[in-house]
Scaffold this motif. Structure first.
Motif, mmCIF file in Angstrom:
data_model
loop_
_atom_site.group_PDB
_atom_site.id
_atom_site.type_symbol
_atom_site.label_atom_id
_atom_site.label_comp_id
_atom_site.label_asym_id
_atom_site.label_seq_id
_atom_site.Cartn_x
_atom_site.Cartn_y
_atom_site.Cartn_z
ATOM 1 N N SER A 1 0.815 -1.158 0.120
ATOM 2 C CA SER A 1 0.136 -0.014 -0.066
ATOM 3 C C SER A 1 0.742 1.138 0.074
ATOM 4 C CB SER A 1 -0.841 0.038 1.294
ATOM 5 O OG SER A 1 0.031 0.118 2.424
ATOM 6 N N ALA A 2 0.284 2.424 -0.306
ATOM 7 C CA ALA A 2 1.133 3.566 -0.402
ATOM 8 C C ALA A 2 1.583 4.034 1.058
ATOM 9 C CB ALA A 2 0.090 4.780 -0.884
ATOM 10 N N ALA A 3 1.087 3.235 1.985
ATOM 11 C CA ALA A 3 1.503 3.990 3.554
ATOM 12 C C ALA A 3 2.612 2.970 3.723
ATOM 13 C CB ALA A 3 0.553 3.240 4.457
ATOM 14 N N ASP A 4 3.165 2.207 2.846
ATOM 15 C CA ASP A 4 4.565 1.495 2.890
ATOM 16 C C ASP A 4 5.698 2.174 2.233
ATOM 17 O OD1 ASP A 4 3.461 -0.555 4.484
ATOM 18 O OD2 ASP A 4 3.150 -1.892 2.998
ATOM 19 N N SER A 5 5.278 3.441 1.756
ATOM 20 C CA SER A 5 6.632 4.019 1.209
ATOM 21 C C SER A 5 6.256 5.709 1.487
ATOM 22 C CB SER A 5 6.744 3.738 -0.242
ATOM 23 O OG SER A 5 5.816 4.411 -0.898
ATOM 24 N N VAL A 6 7.261 6.555 1.612
ATOM 25 C CA VAL A 6 7.174 7.692 1.732
ATOM 26 C C VAL A 6 8.240 8.426 0.938
ATOM 27 C CG1 VAL A 6 7.644 9.586 3.502
ATOM 28 C CG2 VAL A 6 6.612 7.740 4.250
ATOM 29 N N SER A 7 7.592 9.252 0.140
ATOM 30 C CA SER A 7 8.523 10.201 -1.000
ATOM 31 C C SER A 7 9.439 10.918 -0.174
ATOM 32 C CB SER A 7 7.768 10.911 -1.931
ATOM 33 O OG SER A 7 8.462 11.725 -2.873
ATOM 34 N N LEU A 8 10.652 11.112 -0.838
ATOM 35 C CA LEU A 8 11.545 12.204 -0.219
ATOM 36 C C LEU A 8 11.864 13.405 -1.067
ATOM 37 C CD1 LEU A 8 14.258 9.676 1.586
ATOM 38 C CD2 LEU A 8 12.118 10.947 2.645
ATOM 39 N N ALA A 9 11.029 13.373 -2.181
ATOM 40 C CA ALA A 9 11.063 14.367 -3.222
ATOM 41 C C ALA A 9 10.728 15.993 -2.639
ATOM 42 C CB ALA A 9 10.381 14.321 -4.509
ATOM 43 N N GLY A 10 11.360 16.854 -2.824
ATOM 44 C CA GLY A 10 11.223 18.118 -2.326
ATOM 45 C C GLY A 10 12.401 19.028 -2.153
ATOM 46 N N ASN A 11 12.286 20.110 -1.168
ATOM 47 C CA ASN A 11 13.543 20.708 -0.829
ATOM 48 C C ASN A 11 14.554 20.223 0.464
ATOM 49 O OD1 ASN A 11 12.966 22.938 -2.480
ATOM 50 N ND2 ASN A 11 11.361 23.724 -1.069
ATOM 51 N N TRP A 12 15.424 20.099 0.255
ATOM 52 C CA TRP A 12 16.717 19.619 0.805
ATOM 53 C C TRP A 12 17.812 20.701 1.497
ATOM 54 C CZ3 TRP A 12 18.426 14.093 1.551
ATOM 55 C CH2 TRP A 12 17.287 13.075 1.100
ATOM 56 N N ARG A 13 18.167 20.556 2.534
ATOM 57 C CA ARG A 13 19.166 21.414 3.060
ATOM 58 C C ARG A 13 20.356 20.882 2.551
ATOM 59 N NH1 ARG A 13 16.700 20.390 7.865
ATOM 60 N NH2 ARG A 13 18.085 18.698 8.439
ATOM 61 N N GLY B 1 15.635 10.701 -10.066
ATOM 62 C CA GLY B 1 15.015 9.541 -10.118
ATOM 63 C C GLY B 1 13.999 9.405 -8.771
ATOM 64 N N LYS B 2 13.693 8.149 -8.616
ATOM 65 C CA LYS B 2 12.807 8.009 -6.936
ATOM 66 C C LYS B 2 13.670 8.116 -6.037
ATOM 67 C CE LYS B 2 9.304 5.371 -7.722
ATOM 68 N NZ LYS B 2 8.429 4.113 -8.044
ATOM 69 N N MET B 3 13.172 8.859 -5.024
ATOM 70 C CA MET B 3 13.926 8.882 -3.600
ATOM 71 C C MET B 3 12.810 8.695 -2.736
ATOM 72 S SD MET B 3 15.830 12.494 -4.320
ATOM 73 C CE MET B 3 16.637 12.496 -2.783
ATOM 74 N N GLU B 4 12.779 7.533 -1.930
ATOM 75 C CA GLU B 4 11.862 7.313 -0.996
ATOM 76 C C GLU B 4 12.353 6.418 0.200
ATOM 77 O OE1 GLU B 4 8.923 5.505 -3.276
ATOM 78 O OE2 GLU B 4 9.596 3.495 -3.473
ATOM 79 N N LEU B 5 11.594 6.385 1.276
ATOM 80 C CA LEU B 5 11.728 5.300 2.501
ATOM 81 C C LEU B 5 10.553 4.578 2.188
ATOM 82 C CD1 LEU B 5 12.000 7.815 5.562
ATOM 83 C CD2 LEU B 5 13.942 6.574 4.504
ATOM 84 N N ARG B 6 11.126 2.890 2.274
ATOM 85 C CA ARG B 6 10.313 1.784 2.067
ATOM 86 C C ARG B 6 10.417 1.053 3.495
ATOM 87 N NH1 ARG B 6 12.118 0.136 -4.121
ATOM 88 N NH2 ARG B 6 11.221 1.861 -5.049
#
Length: 371
Positions: A24-36, A214-219
């Motif tokens: 399910s989507a709850a099993d991954s969290v995207s890390l795309a966005g603004n970073w320090r 590309g894809k950046m996420e926690l799984r």
């Protein structure tokens, strides 16, 4: 008719699914966005423990630093990675108008907007959801360039330097839910003995970039799961050999009363095949389990002119864990006989074109399906 790229994929001898299934989507969290962010041209970041403090600049990821205004402006003295073929290009009459600051044009196919070789640090805060407590968490970075090194809070997780495969980091099972600092150091120098004119690192194609695309996420997955799937069609036996590569992060064998394989036609209408169900014991560590799935006697043979494929879903389950993974495959036998290529008993001719890995608009390859 399938495109040449899809033909090459389907003819490849084995099919892989590379990660634990996320049901399910709850099993991954995207890390795309603004970073320090911070450049580290002096290589002092590790010594000074930059991973243990908040960086001050900002950058957007996925992305590369050269395209976001970081690095030095291009000049006739820019220290390029590649051999340049003509190191005195700036003395040529046809380039005399392009040697002044702010208007430098180098004889490259894809001139990068800025130049930077060295370490750069990317950092952001992450939030581990409460329902991930006790689950296995993996950091997935599809395409860093080149060497990456990862810290979670002040703990070094590991290093990866692949140019052709995602960088994946085991963050562990015991991560406390809540806020954590994630820091990634990326170094795009020639850190290994490699051809400087190779397209994956060459300046002439913009390939010496620093960043993560590309894809950046926690799984998140259960600590016992299917990590990847290999499918080897066997026409003589009218079935497919299925290898489940499993991960058991505990120190004990795990009873899996549910091991199920299901196959359905993916791009054509036909009856679903009876599922195969067994039980198994999953040993500790990373191991594999091989099963044979029989197809019906009227299965479709894949070819360029009959591009019918199937979808196989593998499931394992037991006390406290459940994992699913799926992959498509075509029933075909592909082999070489001398200087001939044989597909399903018929000689074929593969036509195509050479692509040298050149992406002049960005310097890096796209990772989206549409491209």
């Amino acid at each position: 008719m399938l495109t040449k790229f899809r033909i090459a994929i389907f003819l490849f001898i084995a099919t892989f699914a590379m990660v634990c299934n996320r049901s399910s989507a709850a099993d991954s969290v995207s890390l795309a966005g603004n970073w320090r962010f911070a450049l580290d041209a002096s290589d002092s970041g590790i010594r000074d423990k930059w991973f243990d403090r908040d960086l001050t600049d900002k950058i957007a990821l996925p992305g590369i630093l050269q395209a976001q205004g970081y690095g030095k402006e291009i000049s006739v003295e820019t220290p390029w990675v590649l051999s340049l073929y003509d190191p005195l290009w700036f003395l040529r009459a046809d380039y005399s108008a392009y040697t002044n600051a702010g208007n430098v044009k180098v004889p490259f196919l894809s001139q990068p907007p800025r130049h930077y070789l060295g370490a750069a640090w990317y950092q952001r805060d992450i939030e581990i959801p409460p329902d991930w407590k006790g689950r296995r968490v993996v950091l997935f970075l599809e395409r860093p360039h080149w060497e990456s090194r990862v810290w979670l809070d002040d703990t070094l997780i590991g290093t990866n330097n692949s140019l052709c495969a995602p960088h994946e980091y085991e963050l562990g099972v015991g991560i406390a839910p809540g806020k954590h600092r994630l820091t990634v150091r990326v170094d795009n120098r020639m850190i290994m003995a490699y051809r400087p004119d190779a397209h994956s690192v060459s300046d002439s194609l913009g390939g010496a970039w620093n960043g993560i695309v590309g894809k950046m996420e926690l799984r998140a997955s259960d600590n016992i799961c299917i990590e990847r799937l290999r499918l080897d069609p066997d026409l003589k036996r009218a079935g497919v050999v299925v290898t489940l590569f499993t991960h058991n992060g505990t120190d004990k064998p795990a009873e899996a009363p549910l091991v199920r394989l299901q196959v359905i036609p993916k791009n054509f209408s036909s009856n679903a095949l009876p599922s195969l169900q067994k039980s198994a014991v999953i040993p500790p560590g990373d191991t594999n389990l091989t099963l044979f799935f029989p197809m019906d006697e009227h299965f479709e043979r894949w070819s360029e002119f009959n591009p019918k494929i199937y979808n196989l879903r593998a499931t394992i389950g037991g006390k406290g864990f459940h994992s699913e993974i799926a992959e498509t495959f075509g029933m075909r036998n592909f082999r070489a006989e001398g200087n001939r290529l044989i597909l399903n008993g018929r000689e074929i001719y593969l036509r195509g074109t050479h692509n040298g890995g050149d992406f002049p608009l960005t310097g890096y390859p796209p990772t989206d399906v549409a491209s």
